[in-house]
Scaffold this motif. Structure first.
Motif, short mmCIF file in Angstrom:
data_model
loop_
_atom_site.label_atom_id
_atom_site.label_comp_id
_atom_site.label_asym_id
_atom_site.label_seq_id
_atom_site.Cartn_x
_atom_site.Cartn_y
_atom_site.Cartn_z
N ASP A 132 0.88 -1.18 0.00
CA ASP A 132 0.00 0.00 0.00
C ASP A 132 0.91 1.22 0.00
O ASP A 132 2.15 1.09 0.04
CB ASP A 132 -0.91 -0.01 1.27
CG ASP A 132 -2.23 0.71 1.05
OD1 ASP A 132 -2.20 1.94 0.82
OD2 ASP A 132 -3.29 0.07 1.11
N ASN A 171 -6.27 -5.20 -5.70
CA ASN A 171 -7.36 -4.59 -4.93
C ASN A 171 -7.27 -3.07 -4.82
O ASN A 171 -8.29 -2.40 -4.69
CB ASN A 171 -7.37 -5.23 -3.52
CG ASN A 171 -8.17 -4.40 -2.53
OD1 ASN A 171 -9.39 -4.43 -2.52
ND2 ASN A 171 -7.46 -3.63 -1.70
N ALA A 172 -6.07 -2.51 -4.89
CA ALA A 172 -5.91 -1.06 -4.65
C ALA A 172 -6.76 -0.27 -5.63
O ALA A 172 -6.89 -0.64 -6.81
CB ALA A 172 -4.45 -0.66 -4.81
N ILE A 205 -19.64 -1.07 -0.18
CA ILE A 205 -19.02 -1.79 0.94
C ILE A 205 -18.55 -0.76 1.96
O ILE A 205 -17.95 0.27 1.59
CB ILE A 205 -17.79 -2.61 0.44
CG1 ILE A 205 -18.18 -3.57 -0.70
CG2 ILE A 205 -17.16 -3.40 1.60
CD1 ILE A 205 -19.23 -4.61 -0.38
N ILE A 219 -10.16 -6.62 -8.53
CA ILE A 219 -11.34 -6.02 -7.90
C ILE A 219 -11.85 -4.90 -8.80
O ILE A 219 -11.25 -3.84 -8.92
CB ILE A 219 -11.02 -5.48 -6.49
CG1 ILE A 219 -10.35 -6.57 -5.63
CG2 ILE A 219 -12.31 -4.97 -5.83
CD1 ILE A 219 -11.15 -7.84 -5.39
N SER A 220 -12.98 -5.18 -9.45
CA SER A 220 -13.67 -4.18 -10.26
C SER A 220 -14.75 -3.58 -9.37
O SER A 220 -14.47 -3.18 -8.23
CB SER A 220 -14.24 -4.84 -11.53
OG SER A 220 -14.99 -3.93 -12.29
N SER A 221 -15.98 -3.53 -9.82
CA SER A 221 -17.07 -2.90 -9.08
C SER A 221 -18.37 -3.15 -9.85
O SER A 221 -18.32 -3.50 -11.04
CB SER A 221 -16.80 -1.39 -9.01
OG SER A 221 -17.93 -0.69 -8.52
N VAL A 278 0.94 1.20 -6.72
CA VAL A 278 0.61 0.32 -7.86
C VAL A 278 0.89 0.96 -9.23
O VAL A 278 0.86 0.27 -10.24
CB VAL A 278 -0.85 -0.18 -7.82
CG1 VAL A 278 -1.07 -1.10 -6.63
CG2 VAL A 278 -1.85 0.97 -7.84
N THR A 279 1.17 2.25 -9.24
CA THR A 279 1.48 2.90 -10.52
C THR A 279 2.96 2.78 -10.89
O THR A 279 3.37 3.22 -11.95
CB THR A 279 1.10 4.40 -10.49
OG1 THR A 279 1.94 5.08 -9.55
CG2 THR A 279 -0.35 4.60 -10.11
N LYS A 296 -13.20 0.83 -14.00
CA LYS A 296 -13.66 -0.49 -13.55
C LYS A 296 -14.15 -1.33 -14.73
O LYS A 296 -14.07 -2.56 -14.71
CB LYS A 296 -14.73 -0.33 -12.47
CG LYS A 296 -14.19 0.28 -11.17
CD LYS A 296 -13.05 -0.55 -10.58
CE LYS A 296 -12.60 -0.07 -9.23
NZ LYS A 296 -11.51 -0.89 -8.65
N GLY A 346 -20.73 -4.33 -4.65
CA GLY A 346 -21.64 -3.18 -4.51
C GLY A 346 -21.06 -2.30 -3.42
O GLY A 346 -19.88 -2.40 -3.09
N1 LIG Z 1 -16.08 0.45 -0.95
C1 LIG Z 1 -16.88 0.25 -1.98
O1 LIG Z 1 -18.06 0.57 -1.93
C2 LIG Z 1 -16.37 -0.38 -3.25
C3 LIG Z 1 -17.30 -0.85 -4.17
C4 LIG Z 1 -16.85 -1.47 -5.34
C5 LIG Z 1 -15.49 -1.62 -5.57
N2 LIG Z 1 -14.60 -1.14 -4.64
C6 LIG Z 1 -13.18 -1.35 -4.93
O2 LIG Z 1 -12.62 -2.15 -3.92
C7 LIG Z 1 -11.21 -1.91 -3.81
C8 LIG Z 1 -10.84 -1.66 -2.36
O3 LIG Z 1 -11.42 -0.44 -1.93
P1 LIG Z 1 -11.95 -0.21 -0.43
O4 LIG Z 1 -13.43 -0.17 -0.49
O5 LIG Z 1 -11.29 -1.17 0.50
O6 LIG Z 1 -11.46 1.30 -0.19
P2 LIG Z 1 -10.26 1.89 0.68
O7 LIG Z 1 -10.12 3.29 0.24
O8 LIG Z 1 -10.48 1.62 2.11
O9 LIG Z 1 -9.00 1.01 0.23
C9 LIG Z 1 -8.25 1.25 -0.93
C10 LIG Z 1 -6.80 1.02 -0.60
O10 LIG Z 1 -6.04 1.25 -1.80
C11 LIG Z 1 -4.91 2.00 -1.43
N3 LIG Z 1 -4.35 2.75 -2.55
C12 LIG Z 1 -4.81 3.89 -3.12
N4 LIG Z 1 -3.96 4.31 -4.08
C13 LIG Z 1 -2.93 3.41 -4.11
C14 LIG Z 1 -1.74 3.30 -4.87
N5 LIG Z 1 -1.41 4.21 -5.81
N6 LIG Z 1 -0.93 2.25 -4.63
C15 LIG Z 1 -1.25 1.34 -3.69
N7 LIG Z 1 -2.33 1.40 -2.92
C16 LIG Z 1 -3.18 2.43 -3.13
C17 LIG Z 1 -5.40 2.93 -0.33
O11 LIG Z 1 -4.31 3.49 0.41
C18 LIG Z 1 -6.28 2.00 0.47
O12 LIG Z 1 -5.57 1.30 1.46
C19 LIG Z 1 -10.94 -0.71 -4.74
O13 LIG Z 1 -10.43 -1.18 -5.97
C20 LIG Z 1 -12.32 -0.12 -4.94
O14 LIG Z 1 -12.42 0.61 -6.14
C21 LIG Z 1 -15.01 -0.53 -3.50
#
Ligand SMILES: NC(=O)c1ccc[n+]([C@@H]2O[C@H](COP(=O)([O-])OP(=O)(O)OC[C@H]3O[C@@H](n4cnc5c(N)ncnc54)[C@H](O)[C@@H]3O)[C@@H](O)[C@H]2O)c1
Length: 251
Positions: free
Chosen positions: A37, A90-91, A189, A140-142, A64-65, A160, A187
């Motif tokens: 992370d 997942n990021a 979360i 992890i999409s959405s 991740v970039t 996504k 959905g």
């Molecule tokens: N929460 C939701 O409602 C939801 C719904 C659908 C999909 N998602 C997807 O689920 C995945 C996880 O999200 P989450 O809900 O746990 O949110 P979150 O913001 O709690 O977690 C995302 C994590 O990604 C990390 N991150 C951001 N930019 C980064 C980078 N450049 N390099 C490495 N890490 C990085 C953040 O620091 C964080 O720890 C994401 O891909 C998100 O798009 C989330």
């Protein structure tokens, strides 16, 4: 006996939210996990928690970039744990702006993290999975990768959607090498990402109208799906979309 005994995984964005729960679930089932992370303090706390519970996890700084940081994470997995079997891309970030409000900088940033990040993770992990004789990539999409939504973010939706089809392209290209690739479509979360919606009664009410099961999801709801796709229980599953959305996209 754990469902992932003997497996080694990398999880991106594992310092909090869904990623941190996936680190907990995968280690609990016997996997050794390298997770990365950009939130180093939170990541180190998760690592300490896992070790206290007797699990095996290593936190690494992983933006991740950055391709070099991905390569270093894969190297850590192979050097410390001997191989790599599982990658959870997942990021991700959400930039909640309408199409006209989205700047070119917003577009490039979200594409970089959500789409390029998944591409670089897979590109870096596949050679190691080949050396291991196969693997499972979980992107992890959405639900935003499946349909548009009234108050959605077009840039997020575009990233996504890209992840959804990158998954299928990866699945087809690497099936012959026993490397599977599937997408997960959560959905809403309850994580830091959508606290603005959860804390806004009128926005939450609007969202609830599109949630047949009547609740926001938990990080565990998603981690159970990731665990299945990571394990050999899903060995005939590739290129598929696991929708975990409380029924949102069913109608
Ligand atoms: N929460 C939701 O409602 C939801 C719904 C659908 C999909 N998602 C997807 O689920 C995945 C996880 O999200 P989450 O809900 O746990 O949110 P979150 O913001 O709690 O977690 C995302 C994590 O990604 C990390 N991150 C951001 N930019 C980064 C980078 N450049 N390099 C490495 N890490 C990085 C953040 O620091 C964080 O720890 C994401 O891909 C998100 O798009 C989330």
């Amino acid at each position: 006996m754990g469902r992932l005994d003997g497996k080694v995984a990398i999880i991106s964005g594992g310092a909090r939210g869904q990623g941190a729960t996936e680190v907990r679930f995968l280690t609990r089932e016997g996997a050794k996990v390298v997770f990365g992370d950009i939130l180093d303090e939170e990541g180190m706390k998760v690592e300490a928690e896992i070790r206290e519970l007797g699990g095996e996890a290593t936190y690494v700084h992983l933006d991740v970039t950055e391709e070099a940081q991905w390569q270093a994470a894969v190297q850590t997995a192979e050097e410390r744990y001997g191989k790599l079997d599982i990658l959870v891309n997942n990021a991700g970030i959400l930039i909640r702006k309408g199409l006209e409000e989205t700047t070119v900088e917003d577009w490039e940033r979200i594409m970089d993290i959500n789409a390029k990040g998944v591409f670089l993770g897979s590109k870096s992990a596949i050679p190691a999975m080949r050396r291991a004789g196969g693997g499972s990539i979980i992107n992890i999409s959405s639900t935003a990768g499946l349909v548009g939504s009234p108050n959605g973010s077009p840039s997020y939706t575009a990233t996504k959607g890209a992840v959804r089809l990158l998954t299928k392209a990866t699945a087809i290209q690497y099936a012959g090498e026993n490397i599977r690739c599937n997408s997960v479509h959560p959905g809403p979360i309850d994580t830091p990402m959508i606290q603005d919606t959860i804390n806004d009664p009128s926005r939450l009410e609007q969202r609830m109208q599109r949630l047949p099961l009547g609740r926001v999801g938990t990080t565990e709801d998603i981690a159970y799906g990731v665990l299945y796709l990571a394990s050999d229980e899903s060995s005939f599953v590739t290129g598929s979309e696991l929708v975990i959305d409380g029924g949102t996209t069913a109608s």
